[in-house]
Design a protein around this motif. Structure first.
Motif, short mmCIF file in Angstrom:
data_model
loop_
_atom_site.label_atom_id
_atom_site.label_comp_id
_atom_site.label_asym_id
_atom_site.label_seq_id
_atom_site.Cartn_x
_atom_site.Cartn_y
_atom_site.Cartn_z
N GLN A 6 0.81 -1.21 0.00
CA GLN A 6 0.00 0.00 0.00
C GLN A 6 0.84 1.27 0.00
O GLN A 6 0.29 2.37 -0.06
CB GLN A 6 -0.92 0.01 1.24
CG GLN A 6 -1.82 -1.20 1.33
CD GLN A 6 -2.70 -1.17 2.56
OE1 GLN A 6 -2.85 -0.13 3.19
NE2 GLN A 6 -3.30 -2.30 2.89
N GLY A 7 2.17 1.12 0.06
CA GLY A 7 3.04 2.28 0.10
C GLY A 7 2.75 3.21 1.25
O GLY A 7 2.56 4.42 1.03
N PRO A 8 2.69 2.69 2.49
CA PRO A 8 2.28 3.55 3.61
C PRO A 8 3.42 4.42 4.10
O PRO A 8 4.59 4.25 3.74
CB PRO A 8 1.87 2.53 4.68
CG PRO A 8 2.81 1.39 4.44
CD PRO A 8 3.05 1.33 2.96
N ASP A 9 3.07 5.34 4.95
CA ASP A 9 4.05 6.11 5.71
C ASP A 9 4.41 5.28 6.93
O ASP A 9 3.58 5.06 7.82
CB ASP A 9 3.44 7.45 6.12
CG ASP A 9 4.39 8.25 7.02
OD1 ASP A 9 5.60 7.98 6.98
OD2 ASP A 9 3.90 9.14 7.75
N TRP A 10 5.66 4.80 6.98
CA TRP A 10 6.03 3.85 8.03
C TRP A 10 6.01 4.51 9.41
O TRP A 10 5.71 3.85 10.41
CB TRP A 10 7.41 3.26 7.74
CG TRP A 10 7.44 2.46 6.48
CD1 TRP A 10 7.97 2.82 5.29
CD2 TRP A 10 6.86 1.17 6.29
NE1 TRP A 10 7.78 1.84 4.35
CE2 TRP A 10 7.10 0.80 4.94
CE3 TRP A 10 6.16 0.29 7.11
CZ2 TRP A 10 6.66 -0.40 4.41
CZ3 TRP A 10 5.73 -0.92 6.57
CH2 TRP A 10 5.98 -1.26 5.24
#
Length: 685
Positions: free
Chosen positions: A274-278
């Protein structure tokens, strides 16, 4: 007809339709019903919580054709015009675009005119904190004493920027943020009325994204309806907001609970798709752990603000409390260090692997480190095998030089010492030292002296001696010189005189000896010795423990002593006395004979004067050098210090952390370094 957005279509038109803000509505409704109307109101709060809406409802309540009421009809011409935004006596001013003092003066010039249609002329100034300082100053007088037909309603999102002079002239109401539960409840009602299909999870996502603003929630709902082609679905809302699937966070925590590294990395891989903000993922994990900790401490306090109360309670039952605290702390540190990682995903994985690698010390799968012994030599630990470890570097004692032997030395056998029933046992270090010394002596010496820590000399050891010397008998054998004991270093503090203060002025002239010097006689020396013994201060010995506790007159002396204006040597004399008899103004004190070196007539006179000053009468004081049988003030102070010291030592020894350090690391507590808290506070002063 053009489409009207939900935020405007569903704007409340009466107090009954308002969502939340009960604390504000109750005060306004009671004021309207009782006709207790203020001339200026100030509404504060974040965007979209109802400041302008409440102001318009108040304008309808004041100008409704049915009269001043908290329930306007909503059907009269005034109510309709206010709802449509075209009522002439409701003047809405955007302070952000009219910040100049000229704009404020123009507004104030129209205040003097009576309302055209309504009962009151209402000025609604939105974002009032944007006005300039000159505009506020120009508004002050009119805001304080407006005409009776004028009402001011101010609204702002930043009340800290308002001058105190403005705040003091208004009734201030602080509007609260909307909770996610209240937002979801209102959205459910609106979507049901609009016949829009929706999922509950989608509404919870919208409620959290609104961040307390009902207007933002309605705008996001409009966007979700357009995105989902007339439906509000959780997957569409999550894709629209770009938010993280909350269930995946629970998947990560479940993998941590099970200790499954494969499942943990698989959960990270699913998150990466999902390409999240880690950093946001870590923040979401910390939010869940925080709610889990609350559930473990007080289950009924867990809210359903994110629609996952049941999952939080289940996780609180399965996850140990110490693991929750550890994971939360590790997540905080990992979130701080995440920008330093070469790759954000790698940094996030390292945080999870660190959580997986560590366990509390009392769990079954916790690592059991082998602690190396500290400060214990192998020779001492294993006396049966003294050569297992390298011998300590102890230089052998220097052998006495043997006297020069003549050309024909004759061997001499020293008689063996008296036999004993058994040899004394020597410690391992002494045995090792004896063995080293025996190996390192290259030549026999003329005389062997048995040291107390060495074995007796063997009887067959030959000793070189001059041929002409007679055979010595055991009685004639020279003896060892007595050991020389070093003198302890001089400690001046042990002989320091008791310090004098202003209470201890020099003795009177009659106390000094004024005769002529006699260099050959002893009269001068005797007098000088007496004078020094009487006046020179000597170190005060420590008070002995009392034989009996203080009662009667002795107890009264204990209570009287702290109130006496004495100090220095006079105070020390009084502290070591006890009251024996008090016959009217004739008092008798017994003084510890150990303090006799400090006592003289001057000290007795000063103590008598101090008693006279404190009691306000003249006493006849006598002091005798008799050991008090009951506790003196000095003994009471020493006893209290000892009790405080014992309490401090007991507190340190019973401390769980100290006991754990002793158990794990073999630590030792040095009792000579423990001081009570009162003593440390006095040193700091």
């Amino acid at each position: 007809m053009s489409y009207q957005v939900l935020a405007r279509k569903w704007r409340p038109r009466s107090f009954r339709e308002m969502v939340g803000q009960t604390h504000v509505l109750k005060a306004l409704i009671n004021a309207l019903d009782n006709q207790r109307l203020h001339h200026a109101y100030l509404f504060t709060g974040t965007r979209g919580v109802g400041k302008t809406t409440i102001a318009r409802i108040i304008a309808k309540c004041l100008n409704c054709e049915t009269g001043i009421t908290s329930t306007p009809c909503g059907t009269c011409s005034v109510c309709r015009e206010i709802d449509e935004g075209r009522f002439v006596d409701l003047i809405e001013i955007d302070a952000a675009s009219r910040t100049k003092v000229e704009d404020t003066r123009e507004l104030l010039d129209n205040v003097q005119y009576a309302p055209s249609r309504g009962r009151f002329k209402v000025y609604l100034i939105d974002e009032v904190h944007m006005l300039s300082t000159h505009s506020f100053n120009a508004l002050l007088k009119t805001l304080e004493e407006p005409p009776p037909y004028v009402k001011f309603i101010l609204a702002t999102t930043d009340p800290q920027k308002l001058p105190a002079t403005i705040l003091s002239r208004c009734l201030q109401f602080s509007l609260k943020n909307m909770s996610p539960e209240r937002v979801v409840e209102h959205l459910s009602h609106v979507l049901a009325a609009e016949n829009v299909p929706f999922e509950a999870d989608a509404l919870w996502l919208l409620g959290r994204a609104a961040d307390g603003s009902m207007r933002d929630a309605m705008s996001l709902t409009d966007q979700a309806i357009a995105f989902g082609e007339g439906k509000v679905l959780a997957a569409d809302v999550r894709a629209m907001l770009g938010s993280l699937d909350h269930g995946q966070v629970y998947g990560v925590l479940q993998a941590l609970l099970e200790g499954d590294a494969r499942a943990l990395l698989e959960a990270v891989r699913n998150l990466a798709e999902q390409g999240p903000d880690w950093a946001g993922v870590l923040a979401e994990m910390l939010n869940v752990l925080h709610r889990v900790a609350i559930a473990q401490a007080l289950p009924e306090a867990v809210d359903n603000g994110q629609g996952d109360r049941d999952r939080v309670l289940a996780l609180a039952q399965a996850l140990p409390a110490e693991d929750v605290q550890f994971y939360y702390q590790m997540g905080l540190i990992g979130r701080r260090d995440l920008p330093l990682a070469p790759d954000p995903r790698g940094g996030f994985e390292m945080v999870l692997l660190r959580m997986l690698a560590f366990r509390p010390a009392d769990t079954d799968d916790a690592p059991k480190p082998v602690l190396k012994p500290v400060g214990i030599s192998q020779a001492t630990a294993d006396p049966a095998n003294p050569v297992a470890a390298p011998a300590p570097a102890v230089p052998p004692p220097a052998a006495e030089p043997a006297p020069a032997a003549p050309a024909a030395p004759a061997p001499l056998v020293v008689p063996p010492p008296a036999t004993v029933d058994h040899e004394p046992e020597l410690p391992a270090d002494a045995e090792l030292r004896a063995e080293v010394e025996a190996i390192s002596v290259p030549e026999p010496v003329a005389e062997v002296v048995d040291l107390p820590w060495e074995d007796p000399a063997p009887t067959s050891a030959p000793v070189a001696e001059p041929a002409s010397a007679p055979r010595p008998t055991p009685q004639a054998a020279p003896t060892a010189a007595p050991p020389v004991h070093d003198e302890p270093p001089f400690d001046p503090s042990a002989y320091a005189a008791v310090g004098m203060d202003r209470d201890d002025e020099p003795p009177l002239d009659e106390d000094y000896y004024g005769g002529e010097s006699d260099p050959v006689g002893f009269s001068y020396l005797d007098e000088l010795a007496e004078h020094v013994q009487e006046e020179a201060p000597a170190p005060a010995p420590a008070p002995l423990p009392a034989a009996k506790p203080a009662t009667g007159l002795a107890l009264q002396w204990l209570e009287l002593f702290p109130q006496l204006p004495v100090s220095g040597m006079t105070g020390n004399i009084a502290a070591n006395c006890t009251l024996i008899a008090a016959d009217g103004d004739d008092w008798l004190l017994h003084l510890d004979p150990g303090q006799g070196a400090l006592f003289n007539t001057t000290q007795q006179r000063r103590l008598n004067e101090a008693l006279n000053q404190h009691l306000g009468r003249t006493l006849n004081l006598r002091i005798e050098l008799v050991l008090p049988e009951q506790e003196t003030p000095a003994q009471a102070a020493a006893r209290k210090r000892a009790e405080r010291q014992q309490g401090a030592v007991a507190s340190i020894e019973q401390d769980p952390l100290i006991q754990q350090m002793i158990k794990l690391f073999g630590a030792k507590v040095r009792q000579d370094t423990i001081e009570p808290v009162e003593a440390l506070a006095n040193q700091g002063q």
